[in-house]
Write an enzyme that holds these catalytic residues in place. Structure first.
Site, PDB file in Angstrom:
ATOM      1  CE  LYS A 136     -22.514 -12.971   7.242  1.00  0.00           C
ATOM      2  NZ  LYS A 136     -23.257 -11.623   7.508  1.00  0.00           N
ATOM      3  N   GLY A 165      -9.806  -7.648  -1.129  1.00  0.00           N
ATOM      4  CA  GLY A 165      -9.459  -8.711  -0.247  1.00  0.00           C
ATOM      5  C   GLY A 165      -8.682 -10.107  -0.215  1.00  0.00           C
ATOM      6  NE  ARG A 220      -4.199  -1.949   1.409  1.00  0.00           N
ATOM      7  CZ  ARG A 220      -4.659  -1.869   2.284  1.00  0.00           C
ATOM      8  NH1 ARG A 220      -4.817  -2.199   4.130  1.00  0.00           N
ATOM      9  NH2 ARG A 220      -6.594  -2.030   2.220  1.00  0.00           N
ATOM     10  N   GLY A 258     -13.064  -3.416  -0.938  1.00  0.00           N
ATOM     11  CA  GLY A 258     -14.499  -2.936  -0.429  1.00  0.00           C
ATOM     12  C   GLY A 258     -15.321  -1.765  -1.555  1.00  0.00           C
TER      13      GLY A 258
HETATM   14  P1  AMP Z   1     -14.405 -13.247   2.073  1.00  0.00           P
HETATM   15  O1  AMP Z   1     -14.077 -11.540   2.844  1.00  0.00           O
HETATM   16  O2  AMP Z   1     -16.714 -13.043   1.932  1.00  0.00           O
HETATM   17  O3  AMP Z   1     -14.556 -13.172   0.752  1.00  0.00           O
HETATM   18  O4  AMP Z   1     -14.570 -14.870   2.654  1.00  0.00           O
HETATM   19  C1  AMP Z   1     -13.218 -14.936   2.511  1.00  0.00           C
HETATM   20  C2  AMP Z   1     -12.781 -16.403   3.528  1.00  0.00           C
HETATM   21  O5  AMP Z   1     -13.603 -16.729   3.158  1.00  0.00           O
HETATM   22  C3  AMP Z   1     -11.671 -16.627   3.206  1.00  0.00           C
HETATM   23  O6  AMP Z   1     -11.180 -16.878   4.647  1.00  0.00           O
HETATM   24  C4  AMP Z   1     -11.554 -17.612   2.749  1.00  0.00           C
HETATM   25  O7  AMP Z   1     -10.861 -19.294   3.620  1.00  0.00           O
HETATM   26  C5  AMP Z   1     -13.077 -18.035   3.555  1.00  0.00           C
HETATM   27  N1  AMP Z   1     -13.995 -19.487   2.629  1.00  0.00           N
HETATM   28  C6  AMP Z   1     -14.181 -19.161   1.650  1.00  0.00           C
HETATM   29  N2  AMP Z   1     -15.023 -20.688   0.984  1.00  0.00           N
HETATM   30  C7  AMP Z   1     -15.290 -21.151   2.590  1.00  0.00           C
HETATM   31  C8  AMP Z   1     -15.735 -22.644   2.807  1.00  0.00           C
HETATM   32  N3  AMP Z   1     -16.298 -23.727   1.972  1.00  0.00           N
HETATM   33  N4  AMP Z   1     -15.817 -22.513   3.569  1.00  0.00           N
HETATM   34  C9  AMP Z   1     -14.810 -21.987   4.746  1.00  0.00           C
HETATM   35  N5  AMP Z   1     -14.446 -20.894   4.795  1.00  0.00           N
HETATM   36  C10 AMP Z   1     -13.891 -20.382   3.336  1.00  0.00           C
END
Ligand code: AMP
Length: 396
Positions: free
Chosen positions: A202, A351, A39, A374
């Site tokens: 999520k 991200g 960054r 974001g």
């Molecule tokens: P996000 O911040 O929503 O992009 O989520 C990223 C995080 O989701 C990472 O730390 C991944 O390890 C986790 N993740 C992705 N797929 C899975 C899964 N099938 N089960 C649990 N965690 C997951």
């Protein structure tokens, strides 16, 4: 009204105040050590431009972490000042605080060309976009530059309110310029076929972006924990996989829309009995009762790779599995590899997908890797960001 960029500004003899995103990760045991300087490195082009084009003084501003409006030396910008000084070959003076009276004195002295204000978020007024705080910052300088793309979706004093005091004297830096040029290739008229890959944990966090993307993409490939609420919404068993009721109802809403034919979901999985335990392939859509899905399976990878091969534009946000554990990283790495081999314009939307691409060693093969997860998602969603709008129009 067009956005004014720093290379259009007359900087000679001016005091410039510039907002960057120096929110770098620090070593947990030794917080004076920056573990990833990307960054700060990304800011150097704009900083060097300002310093070599006649500015009298340069005042740098940034936040670091979330000190909750209080002076907390765990979040001092001291390591940033030290690193910057080594990179610029100039002294970088760190102020006591953003409202320190000494700043005015420093501005009157001939030495100390570069001043870094201590963490903006030591003041609650920063995140509350307080007008007086913005005015204090503005009073230090003749010209304002914003190059904090990663914070441009925030309506904070240093990214938003401050613009009121710089009518026709507010400019965007080169990092913002690069980010916007890349994002326009996805938001504006993306070359088709346009494929978006969305993963991560999520649905609720990404629901709006999914709904928006479904209007413009040809295919939306879903992976990661994001996939299970969709499978469950289709009536399939997902075992112990991450999957909240709220996410299932959001997934149902998306699947009921007329654009849902564009959605592709995993047809097989890599699972485990425990979070991050022994990997067990499951060669079907449904996941047995005692197992949780932790990555996309080999047939899904093949289907997704084939879609990516046909694409002219690809946007990727969110990993395909628990990629931090190498037993469940293959899905994310196979996507990175397919993107690296593709001739499409490939944009990694920030991200965790950036970490996955970095881990795969293929980062240099991507067309653009956004520095703000974001911010880039919000730009794709709304076609603008508060910090960018304020630079264009000021605020009322
Ligand atoms: P996000 O911040 O929503 O992009 O989520 C990223 C995080 O989701 C990472 O730390 C991944 O390890 C986790 N993740 C992705 N797929 C899975 C899964 N099938 N089960 C649990 N965690 C997951």
């Amino acid at each position: 009204m067009a956005l004014n960029y720093i290379d259009q500004a007359d900087l000679s003899g001016k005091v410039v105040i510039a907002r960057f995103d120096f929110n770098v990760p620090l070593n947990k045991e030794d917080r004076s050590e920056i573990t990833d300087t990307t960054r700060i490195d990304n800011a150097l082009e704009t900083i060097n431009y300002i310093l070599s084009n006649g500015a009298k003084k340069l005042i740098l501003m940034s936040h670091l972490g979330r000190p909750q409006g209080e002076r907390n030396m765990d979040f001092t910008l001291e390591p940033v000042a030290t690193y910057l000084a080594s990179k610029l070959g100039e002294d970088v003076i760190l102020s006591e605080s953003c409202t320190d009276r000494g700043i005015k004195t420093l501005l009157g002295l001939n030495e100390s060309k570069v001043i870094l204000l201590e963490n903006l978020r030591f003041h609650a007024e920063e995140t509350s976009n307080d007008r007086d705080f913005a005015k204090t910052l503005a009073n230090y300088a003749d010209i304002y530059v914003n190059d904090a793309f990663g914070a441009a979706h925030r309506k904070h004093a240093s990214t938003y309110g401050i613009n009121e005091f710089f009518k026709n004297k507010a400019y965007a830096g080169f990092l913002i310029k690069n980010e916007l040029q890349a994002l326009e290739k996805v938001v504006g008229n993306a070359q088709k076929p346009f494929v978006a890959i969305v993963g991560g944990a999520k649905v609720s966090d990404k629901i709006k972006i999914i709904e928006k993307l479904l209007r413009s993409v040809d295919s939306l490939l879903i992976g990661g924990a994001m996939a299970y609420p969709f499978l469950k919404a289709k009536g399939l068993n997902v075992g112990k996989s991450l999957c909240t009721d709220e996410d299932v109802s959001l997934a149902k809403r998306i699947l009921n829309d007329k654009t849902s034919h564009k959605i592709m979901l995993p047809v097989d999985h890599i699972t485990s009995k425990d979070f991050g335990g022994m990997p067990e392939p499951v060669n079907q859509e449904e996941i047995p009762e005692d197992f949780m899905g932790l990555d996309i399976g080999p047939r899904t990878r093949e289907l997704y790779e084939a879609k990516i091969k046909e694409a002219k534009t690809v946007l990727w946000n969110g990993p395909m599995g628990l990629f931090e554990n190498k037993d469940f990283a293959e899905g994310s790495f196979s996507i990175a590899k397919a993107l690296a081999e593709s001739n499409a314009f490939t944009l990694i939307g920030g991200g965790d997908s950036v970490s996955a691409v970095n881990q795969s060693g293929l980062a240099s093969k991507m067309s653009h890797i956004s520095t703000g997860g974001g911010a880039s998602l919000e730009y794709i969603e709304n076609g603008s960001l508060p910090g960018i709008q304020a630079l264009k129009f000021g605020i009322n």
